[in-house]
Write an enzyme that holds these catalytic residues in place. Structure first.
Site, PDB file in Angstrom:
ATOM      1  N   HIS A 123       2.624  -1.339  12.220  1.00 19.05           N
ATOM      2  CA  HIS A 123       2.402  -2.773  12.426  1.00 19.05           C
ATOM      3  C   HIS A 123       3.407  -3.590  11.630  1.00 19.05           C
ATOM      4  O   HIS A 123       4.173  -3.042  10.837  1.00 19.05           O
ATOM      5  CB  HIS A 123       0.955  -3.169  12.127  1.00 19.05           C
ATOM      6  CG  HIS A 123       0.519  -2.977  10.697  1.00 19.05           C
ATOM      7  ND1 HIS A 123       0.463  -1.747  10.093  1.00 19.05           N
ATOM      8  CD2 HIS A 123       0.124  -3.874   9.762  1.00 19.05           C
ATOM      9  CE1 HIS A 123       0.042  -1.895   8.848  1.00 19.05           C
ATOM     10  NE2 HIS A 123      -0.171  -3.170   8.612  1.00 19.05           N
TER      11      HIS A 123
ATOM     12  N   ASP B  51       4.860  -4.563   4.046  1.00 15.35           N
ATOM     13  CA  ASP B  51       4.834  -3.294   3.309  1.00 15.35           C
ATOM     14  C   ASP B  51       4.894  -2.069   4.232  1.00 15.35           C
ATOM     15  O   ASP B  51       4.857  -0.936   3.766  1.00 15.35           O
ATOM     16  CB  ASP B  51       3.605  -3.231   2.386  1.00 15.35           C
ATOM     17  CG  ASP B  51       2.302  -3.437   3.122  1.00 15.35           C
ATOM     18  OD1 ASP B  51       2.268  -4.254   4.070  1.00 15.35           O
ATOM     19  OD2 ASP B  51       1.300  -2.781   2.769  1.00 15.35           O
ATOM     20  N   HIS B  52       4.998  -2.287   5.549  1.00 14.35           N
ATOM     21  CA  HIS B  52       5.130  -1.179   6.496  1.00 14.35           C
ATOM     22  C   HIS B  52       6.453  -1.234   7.272  1.00 14.35           C
ATOM     23  O   HIS B  52       6.846  -0.258   7.877  1.00 14.35           O
ATOM     24  CB  HIS B  52       3.963  -1.179   7.496  1.00 14.35           C
ATOM     25  CG  HIS B  52       2.640  -0.984   6.834  1.00 14.35           C
ATOM     26  ND1 HIS B  52       1.992   0.231   6.796  1.00 14.35           N
ATOM     27  CD2 HIS B  52       1.859  -1.849   6.143  1.00 14.35           C
ATOM     28  CE1 HIS B  52       0.861   0.101   6.113  1.00 14.35           C
ATOM     29  NE2 HIS B  52       0.754  -1.144   5.713  1.00 14.35           N
TER      30      HIS B  52
ATOM     31  N   HIS C  40      -6.821  -4.750  12.614  1.00 14.49           N
ATOM     32  CA  HIS C  40      -6.104  -5.198  11.409  1.00 14.49           C
ATOM     33  C   HIS C  40      -5.048  -6.229  11.843  1.00 14.49           C
ATOM     34  O   HIS C  40      -4.983  -7.336  11.318  1.00 14.49           O
ATOM     35  CB  HIS C  40      -5.480  -3.988  10.730  1.00 14.49           C
ATOM     36  CG  HIS C  40      -4.687  -4.291   9.500  1.00 14.49           C
ATOM     37  ND1 HIS C  40      -5.258  -4.799   8.357  1.00 14.49           N
ATOM     38  CD2 HIS C  40      -3.365  -4.156   9.240  1.00 14.49           C
ATOM     39  CE1 HIS C  40      -4.303  -4.969   7.448  1.00 14.49           C
ATOM     40  NE2 HIS C  40      -3.148  -4.589   7.954  1.00 14.49           N
TER      41      HIS C  40
ATOM     42  N   HIS D 139       3.400  -5.804   9.230  1.00 15.95           N
ATOM     43  CA  HIS D 139       3.300  -6.253   7.840  1.00 15.95           C
ATOM     44  C   HIS D 139       4.457  -5.738   6.989  1.00 15.95           C
ATOM     45  O   HIS D 139       4.921  -4.605   7.161  1.00 15.95           O
ATOM     46  CB  HIS D 139       1.957  -5.836   7.221  1.00 15.95           C
ATOM     47  CG  HIS D 139       0.811  -6.671   7.731  1.00 15.95           C
ATOM     48  ND1 HIS D 139      -0.498  -6.277   7.615  1.00 15.95           N
ATOM     49  CD2 HIS D 139       0.808  -7.878   8.346  1.00 15.95           C
ATOM     50  CE1 HIS D 139      -1.273  -7.212   8.146  1.00 15.95           C
ATOM     51  NE2 HIS D 139      -0.501  -8.195   8.600  1.00 15.95           N
TER      52      HIS D 139
ATOM     53  N   ASP E 219      -2.790   0.957   9.056  1.00 16.75           N
ATOM     54  CA  ASP E 219      -3.915   0.247   8.452  1.00 16.75           C
ATOM     55  C   ASP E 219      -5.083   0.102   9.427  1.00 16.75           C
ATOM     56  O   ASP E 219      -5.966  -0.734   9.241  1.00 16.75           O
ATOM     57  CB  ASP E 219      -3.470  -1.135   7.953  1.00 16.75           C
ATOM     58  CG  ASP E 219      -2.578  -1.031   6.722  1.00 16.75           C
ATOM     59  OD1 ASP E 219      -2.422   0.086   6.183  1.00 16.75           O
ATOM     60  OD2 ASP E 219      -2.033  -2.072   6.291  1.00 16.75           O
TER      61      ASP E 219
ATOM     62  N   HIS F 208      -2.287   3.507   3.278  1.00 13.98           N
ATOM     63  CA  HIS F 208      -2.485   3.144   1.860  1.00 13.98           C
ATOM     64  C   HIS F 208      -3.360   4.159   1.139  1.00 13.98           C
ATOM     65  O   HIS F 208      -4.234   4.776   1.740  1.00 13.98           O
ATOM     66  CB  HIS F 208      -3.206   1.789   1.745  1.00 13.98           C
ATOM     67  CG  HIS F 208      -2.375   0.623   2.136  1.00 13.98           C
ATOM     68  ND1 HIS F 208      -1.557  -0.027   1.247  1.00 13.98           N
ATOM     69  CD2 HIS F 208      -2.239  -0.016   3.324  1.00 13.98           C
ATOM     70  CE1 HIS F 208      -0.947  -1.030   1.875  1.00 13.98           C
ATOM     71  NE2 HIS F 208      -1.342  -1.043   3.134  1.00 13.98           N
TER      72      HIS F 208
HETATM   73 ZN   LIG Z   1      -1.233  -4.200   6.993  1.00 10.63          ZN
END
Ligand SMILES: [Zn+2]
Length: 283
Positions: free
Chosen positions: A54, A58-59, A110, A56, A134, A173
């Protein structure tokens, strides 16, 4: 098929999947390109593709830099917001890397464009793997930021929850300990939660990852996959699966807040004093 688990940032996982015969490699969720390339070099593999779960930060934040370093690299995902996306994937689409097959599973909740990747290898006794980002975590799931509770139910229970039970789940995570503490609040008499919690505490002390777990294990202790179970219904006071899930998500969010030592205002003030306040980034 070999999977390298690469812990990055505060508690994220980046993965490198290796086709051992052709030495082709596929990365999942590239947050720190340098770290990934070190491992690609050490393994002597050729990285051709990035699968992003996705959009975001941090990905996906490493995609652009990685494409700059490896021209021709293909970046795939289901959301136009994914940085440096080459092509947008559709639900049910199948990809092939040597003997490795990938089925793309759209798992909104998410985020709306969240894709999970189900991988298996031809003529290989190893169990399949799912990279669930996530959407599904060990003993929990990512917070519901964009989808409806009904979409989340379909993603977790119908799409991911019906994969073969031996499937290894690799999530985005390391939130396992907190997730299991919440699972224990939901189902205080579930022995599988108790056993997994003491195992996860040990892993935490030893500072080693809790990924992967099998889907079959997850079905025994992950409350978000157990919305049809009586104790979980009772905890939420609801019966319809999407309603149960909706209450679980809200309870999980407030459980997280209760565990945090400082009030948000106090944290913001501290950050401001230390000059740390920058653009907020969602996980
Ligand atoms: Zn995320």
């Amino acid at each position: 098929m070999k999977v390298k688990v690469i812990p990055v940032l505060e508690d994220n996982y980046m993965y490198l999947v290796i086709e051992e015969r052709t030495r082709e490699a596929v990365a999942v969720d590239v947050a720190v390109p340098k770290r990934l390339l070190e491992i690609v070099g050490r393994e002597g593999v050729s990285l051709t593709t990035v699968l992003t779960t996705h959009h975001h930060w941090d990905h996906a934040r490493g995609n652009a830099e990685l494409v700059r370093l490896l021209p021709g690299l293909v970046v795939l995902g289901a959301d136009e917001r994914i940085c440096a996306l080459t092509r947008r994937l559709a639900h049910g689409e199948e990809l092939r890397f040597g003997a490795i097959h990938v089925r793309c599973l759209l798992t909104p909740g998410h985020t709306l464009g969240h894709m999970s990747y189900f991988l298996w290898e031809e003529e290989c006794p190893d169990p399949p793997a799912v990279f669930s980002g996530d959407a599904l975590s060990m003993a929990g799931c990512g917070s519901r930021l964009e989808g409806t509770a009904q979409q989340m139910y379909q993603s977790l229970v119908e799409t991911l929850g019906t994969l073969p039970p031996e499937t290894k789940v690799f999530c985005g995570h390391e939130h396992t300990l907190g997730n299991l503490e919440f699972a224990q609040k939901v189902e205080p008499y579930n022995d599988h939660v108790k056993a997994k919690l003491s195992w996860a505490k040990q892993r935490d002390e030893d500072d080693v990852p809790t990924v992967p777990a099998t889907l079959g294990e997850e079905l025994l202790y992950n409350p978000f996959l157990r919305v049809a179970e009586e104790p979980v219904r009772e905890f939420t006071g609801k019966v319809a699966p999407a309603d149960v899930l909706d209450v679980l998500c809200r309870e999980r969010a407030s459980f997280e807040r209760a565990a945090e030592p400082l009030q948000p205002q106090a944290r913001a003030l501290l950050a401001l004093q230390w000059g740390l306040l920058s653009t907020p980034r969602q996980k």
